[in-house]
Write an enzyme that holds these catalytic residues in place. Structure first.
Site, PDB file in Angstrom:
ATOM      1  N   CYS A   2      -4.303   7.358   7.720  1.00 43.99           N
ATOM      2  CA  CYS A   2      -4.633   8.777   7.921  1.00 43.99           C
ATOM      3  C   CYS A   2      -3.465   9.588   8.481  1.00 43.99           C
ATOM      4  O   CYS A   2      -2.647   9.072   9.230  1.00 43.99           O
ATOM      5  CB  CYS A   2      -5.773   8.924   8.910  1.00 43.99           C
ATOM      6  N   ARG A  27       1.553   7.969   3.452  1.00 39.84           N
ATOM      7  CA  ARG A  27       0.920   7.026   4.376  1.00 39.84           C
ATOM      8  C   ARG A  27      -0.309   6.360   3.747  1.00 39.84           C
ATOM      9  O   ARG A  27      -0.785   5.351   4.250  1.00 39.84           O
ATOM     10  CB  ARG A  27       0.489   7.768   5.656  1.00 39.84           C
ATOM     11  N   TRP A  77      -7.987   7.906   5.277  1.00 38.97           N
ATOM     12  CA  TRP A  77      -7.991   6.580   4.658  1.00 38.97           C
ATOM     13  C   TRP A  77      -9.267   5.924   5.178  1.00 38.97           C
ATOM     14  O   TRP A  77      -9.357   5.607   6.366  1.00 38.97           O
ATOM     15  CB  TRP A  77      -6.755   5.814   5.118  1.00 38.97           C
ATOM     16  N   ASN A 103      -7.325   9.921  13.662  1.00 38.35           N
ATOM     17  CA  ASN A 103      -6.743   8.689  13.106  1.00 38.35           C
ATOM     18  C   ASN A 103      -7.144   7.554  14.043  1.00 38.35           C
ATOM     19  O   ASN A 103      -7.090   7.725  15.255  1.00 38.35           O
ATOM     20  CB  ASN A 103      -5.216   8.744  13.100  1.00 38.35           C
ATOM     21  N   GLY A 104      -7.481   6.396  13.474  1.00 33.49           N
ATOM     22  CA  GLY A 104      -7.845   5.260  14.325  1.00 33.49           C
ATOM     23  C   GLY A 104      -9.312   4.921  14.172  1.00 33.49           C
ATOM     24  O   GLY A 104      -9.961   5.336  13.208  1.00 33.49           O
ATOM     25  N   GLU A 483       9.169 -12.316  -0.204  1.00 37.74           N
ATOM     26  CA  GLU A 483       9.322 -10.859  -0.289  1.00 37.74           C
ATOM     27  C   GLU A 483       9.303 -10.393  -1.754  1.00 37.74           C
ATOM     28  O   GLU A 483       8.667  -9.392  -2.087  1.00 37.74           O
ATOM     29  CB  GLU A 483      10.617 -10.440   0.423  1.00 37.74           C
ATOM     30  N   LYS A 487       6.587  -7.782  -3.203  1.00 36.35           N
ATOM     31  CA  LYS A 487       6.995  -6.523  -3.845  1.00 36.35           C
ATOM     32  C   LYS A 487       6.324  -6.388  -5.207  1.00 36.35           C
ATOM     33  O   LYS A 487       5.772  -5.363  -5.542  1.00 36.35           O
ATOM     34  CB  LYS A 487       8.512  -6.464  -4.060  1.00 36.35           C
ATOM     35  N   GLU A 490       2.351  -5.984  -4.920  1.00 41.22           N
ATOM     36  CA  GLU A 490       1.807  -4.773  -4.308  1.00 41.22           C
ATOM     37  C   GLU A 490       1.978  -3.538  -5.188  1.00 41.22           C
ATOM     38  O   GLU A 490       1.132  -2.661  -5.172  1.00 41.22           O
ATOM     39  CB  GLU A 490       2.354  -4.532  -2.894  1.00 41.22           C
ATOM     40  N   HIS A 506       3.106 -30.823  -5.123  1.00 45.79           N
ATOM     41  CA  HIS A 506       1.942 -31.265  -4.350  1.00 45.79           C
ATOM     42  C   HIS A 506       0.677 -30.508  -4.757  1.00 45.79           C
ATOM     43  O   HIS A 506      -0.269 -30.438  -3.964  1.00 45.79           O
ATOM     44  CB  HIS A 506       2.235 -31.122  -2.849  1.00 45.79           C
ATOM     45  N   LYS A 606       0.972   3.149   4.280  1.00 50.86           N
ATOM     46  CA  LYS A 606       2.333   2.904   4.763  1.00 50.86           C
ATOM     47  C   LYS A 606       2.315   2.334   6.175  1.00 50.86           C
ATOM     48  O   LYS A 606       3.064   1.434   6.507  1.00 50.86           O
ATOM     49  CB  LYS A 606       3.135   4.203   4.714  1.00 50.86           C
TER      50      LYS A 606
HETATM   51  C1  F6R Z   1       5.305  -4.181   2.067  1.00 49.77           C
HETATM   52  C2  F6R Z   1       5.205  -3.481   3.331  1.00 49.77           C
HETATM   53  C3  F6R Z   1       4.300  -4.044   4.363  1.00 49.77           C
HETATM   54  C4  F6R Z   1       4.883  -3.812   5.770  1.00 49.77           C
HETATM   55  C5  F6R Z   1       3.839  -4.220   6.831  1.00 49.77           C
HETATM   56  C6  F6R Z   1       4.393  -4.068   8.230  1.00 49.77           C
HETATM   57  O1  F6R Z   1       6.196  -3.545   1.196  1.00 49.77           O
HETATM   58  O2  F6R Z   1       5.818  -2.465   3.532  1.00 49.77           O
HETATM   59  O3  F6R Z   1       4.015  -5.379   4.152  1.00 49.77           O
HETATM   60  O4  F6R Z   1       6.051  -4.555   5.902  1.00 49.77           O
HETATM   61  O5  F6R Z   1       2.697  -3.429   6.690  1.00 49.77           O
HETATM   62  O6  F6R Z   1       4.723  -2.747   8.509  1.00 49.77           O
HETATM   63  P1  F6R Z   1       5.701  -2.369   9.676  1.00 49.77           P
HETATM   64  O7  F6R Z   1       7.035  -2.952   9.362  1.00 49.77           O
HETATM   65  O8  F6R Z   1       5.721  -0.865   9.693  1.00 49.77           O
HETATM   66  O9  F6R Z   1       5.128  -2.953  10.941  1.00 49.77           O
END
Ligand code: F6R
Length: 611
Positions: A2, A27, A77, A103-104, A483, A487, A490, A506, A606
């Site tokens: 949010c 976000r 959100w 928010n929250g 990673e 990527k 997602e 295994h 985000k």
């Molecule tokens: C993936 C991504 C997320 C963040 C995770 C932690 O591309 O961006 O997996 O890495 O939500 O977020 P932060 O680093 O802001 O604590």
């Protein structure tokens, strides 16, 4: 997650609120709304719409149809109650005279709702936020600030709130606990936002609210209060990054722009920290004696930041010979971690607001550990609650999928590992100098990878139709694979898994069949031959292998893999920093070819500020 924006000034508020909300779209959200004090009528005008912000904006003619100079806006959100017009924020009290954006999560909302319903208060939404609006009205007897204070003593959970009251048309009340909120100081106006990007066009002078604080925003200034409602003075910070940093600047997607910005971000992050062949870490308060006495290092983070921690573990252990454990922040606080005063906890977070990471930090602190955080967003909650912060200086990261923050986090981890190893005397002079030289060359080497992006685009065009992809690798290549896999899944919604190559046999190898795409990561020189064997192993089961290795091994790998991506040779420590770039580009191009919403993938936010 949010987003909140608020404005008190002399201009029409709604267009400013909508523009601010558009900067917070990254976000993640599913509906949006605004409430503006309608000065002609002495009431609050509330407009909400499910879906993209554009729906609301069209409804309000870009804000032009809503008059009034004081207002709050929100992108929601959904947590409590499905995305819908009625569940969107602002939520209003039964009389319509109190409006709240939030928010929250209010954890005890059910109990409070039951209490209010017993008093005959009708509810229209399923949200926890409506409880706050109704409760404020319940306690309101002409003094809105006092009513808010009484509510704060009763609600539990995490919240950033923006509150309007029709009887106090010249002000917004802001409240913060465990969810970020920033106050902005303009000329004859004041702002409220969850994040600087929403208000940077109007002001660079901001105050980061602390937990438990309340603020009253008026046109001519802002008064802050502590949790006891005593007036306090807050220090104003000046935001020094350029507005362009949060704009697309001609690129089709923020993610692509941020991938391309990585060399520059690395220069900002690394160069000031290396002088005369030595690593210098600013504001670093760990004494040499403390470093020598560290018994154990925990790295705690979520998602991609956790993957940085995985690489960091390999590198830190190798260079310092200190035991390092990497923990998912969401697990850490419930696993009864063994932490003492001699434990250093390294917390990694781009946003500095991730709730699980924050909770883990607090748990580690409670257990007596020293907290060193690696954070991108200056002044964020995690930065402020840590004993020490090393900022990544990546600049604002808007795309949900992290790229430049990941790369700079990794660079800071490398600098830290070298710094510790120097203090501990666990790295030979020659290796130390070689690593420093390569760190300084890292941005330029990354530029050569980015210059060959068309090759990656070609591979993406060959493989974008696959429905399942395996990333395999050993040691740091395995961590890098985690990673690469994240990527891809997602943003392109392709199912993918990352496996330690040696573990395949295994069980998982049973999934490899004719045509399965395996991205084999084999940059780590010490295990190159073993990685080659794994390529042969999956190829003989029919896999189509796209391999990633270094230039010096390209030819050799070309003999077994179907296709090879080569990165420049560098110090072992830095291989994942270069290797991740083709994986980011691969995910990007695959998602592009599949027509996905790259900057805002479904179901993702985000900054994840709920547990
Ligand atoms: C993936 C991504 C997320 C963040 C995770 C932690 O591309 O961006 O997996 O890495 O939500 O977020 P932060 O680093 O802001 O604590």
């Amino acid at each position: 997650m949010c987003g909140i924006v608020g404005y008190v000034g002399q201009e029409q508020a709604a267009p400013i609120l909508l523009e601010g909300l558009s900067k917070l779209e990254y976000r993640g959200y599913d509906s949006a709304g605004v409430a503006v004090y309608a000065d002609q009528k002495g009431t609050l005008e509330v407009h909400k719409a499910k879906g993209r912000l554009q729906v609301l904006s069209d409804l309000l003619q870009g804000g032009a149809s809503v008059h009034g100079c004081v207002g709050i806006g929100h992108t929601r959100w959904a947590t409590h109650g499905a995305p819908s017009d009625v569940n969107s924020h602002p939520q209003v009290s039964r009389s319509g005279r109190i409006a709240v954006v939030h928010n929250g999560i209010i954890e005890n909302y059910a109990e409070l709702k039951a209490f209010l319903m017993e008093q005959g208060v009708p509810f229209t939404s399923e949200t926890d936020t409506e409880v706050v609006a109704q409760l404020i009205e319940h306690f309101y007897d002409g003094d809105i600030l006092q009513a808010v204070g009484r509510v704060l003593r009763r609600i539990e959970g995490a919240y950033a709130l923006g509150i309007l009251c029709a009887d106090a048309p010249d002000q917004i009340i802001a409240v913060r606990k465990d969810s970020p909120l920033i106050l902005g100081y303009g000329k004859d106006c004041s702002f409220l936002a969850s994040d600087v990007t929403a208000i940077i066009r109007h002001t660079r002078d901001v105050v980061y609210m602390d937990d438990g604080e309340v603020a009253v925003l008026r046109r001519d200034g802002i008064q802050c209060y502590n949790h006891l409602m005593q007036p306090i003075e807050k220090e104003i910070s000046h935001v020094d990054w350029e507005i362009d940093a949060a704009e697309k600047g001609g690129y089709e997607h923020f993610m692509f722009k941020e991938i391309m910005e990585q060399p520059e971000a690395l220069r900002r992050c690394i160069f000031p920290r290396i002088r005369d062949g030595e690593v210098y870490l600013e504001d670093f308060a760990l004494s040499e004696e403390y470093i020598r006495n560290i018994e154990k290092i925990y790295i705690v983070a979520c998602g991609s930041s956790y993957h940085v921690g995985m690489v960091g573990k390999y590198n830190l252990e190798r260079l310092t010979r200190k035991p390092v454990e990497v923990a998912l922040a969401s697990e850490f606080r419930y696993m009864d971690p063994i932490v003492s005063a001699d434990t250093l906890v390294i917390v990694i977070s781009q946003s500095g607001e991730t709730l699980d990471t924050m909770a883990a930090l607090r748990e580690a602190k409670r257990l007596g550990a020293t907290i060193l955080s690696i954070v991108n967003v200056v002044g964020s909650s995690i930065a402020r609650e840590s004993d020490m912060v090393l900022y990544t200086w990546a600049g604002p990261e808007i795309a949900v999928a992290t790229t430049k923050a990941y790369s700079t986090q990794m660079a800071v981890m490398d600098l830290l590992a070298l710094y510790f190893a120097r203090v501990l005397g666990t790295v030979a002079e020659e290796e130390y100098q070689a690593a420093i030289r390569e760190l300084l060359l890292l941005p330029a080497k990354m530029e050569t990878i980015l210059a060959d992006k068309d090759d990656i685009q070609y591979y993406a065009s060959q493989y974008f139709n696959h429905n399942s992809v395996f990333f395999i690798g050993r040691n740091v290549d395995y961590a890098m694979g985690l990673e690469g896999s994240l990527k891809l899944k997602e943003i392109s919604y392709i199912h993918s898994e990352a496996y330690a190559s040696g573990e395949l046999k295994h069980g998982t190898i049973s999934l490899i069949e004719s045509g399965t795409l395996v991205v084999a990561l084999a940059s780590y020189q010490k295990l190159f031959e073993k990685s080659m064997n794994n390529v042969v192993e999956v190829k003989s089961r029919g896999a189509d292998v796209l391999a990633l290795t270094t230039e010096s091994r390209r030819e050799e790998m070309g003999k077994v893999a179907n296709a090879v991506i080569a990165i420049p040779d560098t110090h072992d420590l830095l291989l994942p920093s270069l290797g991740v770039v083709p994986l980011q580009l691969f995910a990007y191009y695959v998602a592009l070819m599949r027509g996905c919403d790259i900057d805002k993938p479904r179901n993702l936010a985000k900054s994840v500020t709920v547990e």
